[in-house]
Design a protein around this motif. Structure first.
Motif, PDB file in Angstrom:
ATOM      1  N   CYS A  37      36.576  31.068  39.700  1.00  0.00           N
ATOM      2  CA  CYS A  37      36.029  29.795  39.254  1.00  0.00           C
ATOM      3  C   CYS A  37      37.023  29.080  38.355  1.00  0.00           C
ATOM      4  CB  CYS A  37      34.719  30.012  38.503  1.00  0.00           C
ATOM      5  SG  CYS A  37      34.931  30.869  36.927  1.00  0.00           S
ATOM      6  N   ILE A  42      32.434  27.246  34.421  1.00  0.00           N
ATOM      7  CA  ILE A  42      31.798  28.054  33.382  1.00  0.00           C
ATOM      8  C   ILE A  42      31.201  27.154  32.308  1.00  0.00           C
ATOM      9  CG2 ILE A  42      32.256  29.678  31.507  1.00  0.00           C
ATOM     10  CD1 ILE A  42      34.279  31.043  33.339  1.00  0.00           C
ATOM     11  N   TYR A  45      27.900  25.596  33.533  1.00  0.00           N
ATOM     12  CA  TYR A  45      26.775  26.527  33.478  1.00  0.00           C
ATOM     13  C   TYR A  45      26.342  26.771  32.029  1.00  0.00           C
ATOM     14  CZ  TYR A  45      26.323  27.960  38.367  1.00  0.00           C
ATOM     15  OH  TYR A  45      26.056  27.995  39.712  1.00  0.00           O
ATOM     16  N   GLU A  46      27.289  26.916  31.135  1.00  0.00           N
ATOM     17  CA  GLU A  46      26.935  27.128  29.723  1.00  0.00           C
ATOM     18  C   GLU A  46      26.188  25.926  29.162  1.00  0.00           C
ATOM     19  OE1 GLU A  46      30.466  30.217  28.296  1.00  0.00           O
ATOM     20  OE2 GLU A  46      30.764  28.048  28.058  1.00  0.00           O
ATOM     21  N   PHE A  62      22.925  32.124  35.643  1.00  0.00           N
ATOM     22  CA  PHE A  62      24.281  32.348  35.124  1.00  0.00           C
ATOM     23  C   PHE A  62      24.270  33.589  34.241  1.00  0.00           C
ATOM     24  CE2 PHE A  62      27.209  31.320  31.466  1.00  0.00           C
ATOM     25  CZ  PHE A  62      28.386  31.596  32.135  1.00  0.00           C
ATOM     26  N   GLN A  65      30.900  35.501  32.448  1.00  0.00           N
ATOM     27  CA  GLN A  65      32.180  35.463  33.138  1.00  0.00           C
ATOM     28  C   GLN A  65      32.806  36.841  33.152  1.00  0.00           C
ATOM     29  OE1 GLN A  65      34.044  32.684  30.232  1.00  0.00           O
ATOM     30  NE2 GLN A  65      35.772  34.106  30.272  1.00  0.00           N
ATOM     31  N   ILE A 107      33.256  33.952  37.608  1.00  0.00           N
ATOM     32  CA  ILE A 107      31.916  33.706  37.102  1.00  0.00           C
ATOM     33  C   ILE A 107      30.954  34.696  37.738  1.00  0.00           C
ATOM     34  CG2 ILE A 107      31.252  32.015  38.873  1.00  0.00           C
ATOM     35  CD1 ILE A 107      29.965  30.374  36.556  1.00  0.00           C
TER      36      ILE A 107
END
Length: 343
Positions: A37, A42, A45-46, A62, A65, A107
């Motif tokens: 990814c 990332i 998603y966070e 999610f 990572q 990820i």
């Protein structure tokens, strides 16, 4: 989905992807997918967890990572830590086709196809504009050409790939599809490559969806399943549209992933088990329940938030085109069932 320890040394090539890049992996349980990814993916998603929790039901869960540590020894199972990090022992994992891949930035996500016996998977790449603002001119030109020559330009999406369970023995690939379809005789599938979706125009794109939804034919129980699955897909797609219409985002080359149980007999068994399952099952028991269908947004390598710029009409156009086609197919299936009942 609950967080469970797993042994990173057991990661293996993921076999249920309908499209995407090499290097996608899964653990032995099949519940987790690990894929290369970008930092942007990332971060996206966070940000969902932090600021947009209403979108979370429409994305895979999610789980963090994959961080590598070459100075660790041993290969004991490790868990996803609270920080969302998994540490492997050897610094590399096996890529598809046997090549090594630097996994510094991977990820870890819920595997959407987990819980299906024979998942039928359709990947729809969204957007007429497929590049983000950081793309180089040559990449923009290449992707603009793809868009102009496919339904990406005319409908705002194109079929990026499909996996359709055909039963066993698997029928041979028809002459007209040999360049687009490979038969997976071991697992019972036809696997449609990315060029399959590029052959369609807006006028005949329904053919691709029909090949997806009628993988095992159009007999009575197959048509009943198609009606239920299409109604579910349509409802979920509309929910996704409503959710993202309220957001100011830009999601270039994101996808909608549609999944349903491809084995019609397994579908019937799953329905029966779900009917008999106690309400509110949680934890490990919930993880083990079978699945009938799922719709999720995936692939956020080029996704950002765009405050003040309004909703992402580039992606939303493709979502709306998808719902229109799903509605047409649902209407067609209902007419066939009505005609069968009247006969």
């Amino acid at each position: 989905m609950s967080k469970k320890p797993f042994d990173p040394s057991t990661l293996q090539a993921f076999g249920n992807a309908a499209a995407g890049h090499d290097g996608v992996l899964s653990d032995l349980s099949g519940a987790v997918v690990v894929k290369p990814c970008t930092a942007a993916e990332i971060a996206f998603y966070e940000s969902i967890s932090a600021s947009h929790p209403d979108l979370a039901p429409h994305l895979p869960t999610f789980m963090g990572q994959l961080s590598l540590s070459s100075d660790q020894s041993g290969s004991a199972p490790v868990a996803i830590e609270e920080s969302g990090t998994i540490v492997t022992a050897d610094g590399v994992v096996e890529r598809l086709h046997g090549k090594k891949l630097d996994t510094e930035l991977h990820i870890v996500l819920e595997n959407i196809t987990h819980g299906f016996t024979k998942p039928n998977v359709l990947d729809l790449k969204l957007g007429a504009q497929l590049w983000d603002e950081g793309a180089k001119p040559e990449k923009r030109a290449r992707l603009d050409k793809v868009s102009a020559e496919t339904t990406s330009g005319s409908l705002g999406f194109r079929i990026a790939g499909m996996r359709v369970y055909k039963g066993e023995p698997v029928p041979g690939t028809p002459e007209g599809l040999k360049e687009f379809v490979e038969a997976d005789y071991e697992k019972g599938y036809w696997v449609y490559n990315k060029m399959y979706g590029r052959k369609f125009a807006a006028e005949d794109i329904n053919e691709g969806f029909e090949n997806y939804i009628h993988g095992q034919g159009k007999q009575g129980k197959e048509l009943e399943r198609a009606r239920e699955v299409l109604a579910y897909f349509l409802g979920e797609a509309k929910d996704i549209i409503r959710a993202f219409e309220k957001k100011e985002s830009r999601m270039y080359s994101a996808s909608i992933l549609l999944v349903y149980e491809g084995d019609v007999d397994a579908y019937a068994r799953a329905k029966e088990r779900l009917r008999s399952a106690p309400a509110g099952e949680e934890g490990d028991e919930e993880d083990d329940l079978p699945q009938l269908a799922a719709v999720k947004m995936i692939d956020f390598a080029h996704a950002t938030w765009a405050p003040g710029q309004g909703p992402d009409e580039n992606a939303l156009r493709g979502m709306r085109s998808t719902t229109s086609i799903l509605k047409d197919l649902l209407d067609s299936v209902e007419k066939e069932l009505d005609a069968a009942e009247a006969a």
